[in-house]
Design an enzyme around this catalytic site. Structure first.
Site: not given
Ligand code: UDP
Length: 145
Positions: A11, A51, A114, A117
């Site tokens: 990301k 998403y 975070n 993915h």
């Protein structure tokens, strides 16, 4: 055991932090081979489509904004039980809950930023791989001697 393919994304926070190499090294050292790799700047439509399952969630708009905030590295990883193996190497969604030695524990900023993915099932992996890569862009490691 089954050889599987799964989609991995480094990301924007992972790219920005300069840990692309360290992340790929973790995958390779645990038997997950990148068979397709591309850097990309996701458009709003691409991120929203990717998403789409989270469209009704409160974090959706922020997530799309984050995922389009800078370049990402898209990868197809291949290996034994690749879907689960990748999830284990990544760690839990919330880095505060991620196990020691996982990518998210070591590199993530928070539950949104975070770092990586990874597809969460074999079924979703097939859909997510096809979302970003054509078959001809996916390679194998077998070569003729
Ligand atoms: N996410 C977020 N807030 C949350 C939960 C998730 O911003 O409360 C973001 C986070 O970047 C996460 C992504 O939405 O990786 C997709 O969420 P999911 O529950 O599918 O987690 P994952 O499969 O990525 O661990």
């Amino acid at each position: 055991m089954a050889v599987e393919r799964t989609l991995s994304i480094i990301k924007p926070d992972g790219v920005e932090k300069g840990v692309i190499g360290q992340i790929i090294a973790r995958f390779e050292s645990k038997g997950l081979k990148p068979v397709a790799v591309r850097m990309a700047q996701l458009s709003q439509a691409e991120a929203e489509g990717f998403y789409a399952v989270h469209k009704a969630r409160p974090f959706f708009n922020d997530l799309v904004k984050f995922m389009t905030s800078g370049p990402v590295v898209l990868m197809v990883l291949e290996g034994e039980n690749a879907v689960l193996a990748n999830r284990e190497i990544m760690g839990a969604t919330d880095p505060k809950k991620a196990a020691e030695g996982t990518i998210r524990r070591d590199f993530a900023t928070d539950i949104e930023k975070n770092t990586v993915h990874g597809s969460d099932s074999l079924e979703n992996a097939a859909v997510e791989v096809a979302y970003f890569f054509r078959t001809i862009e996916q390679h194998g490691y077998a070569w003729k001697k």
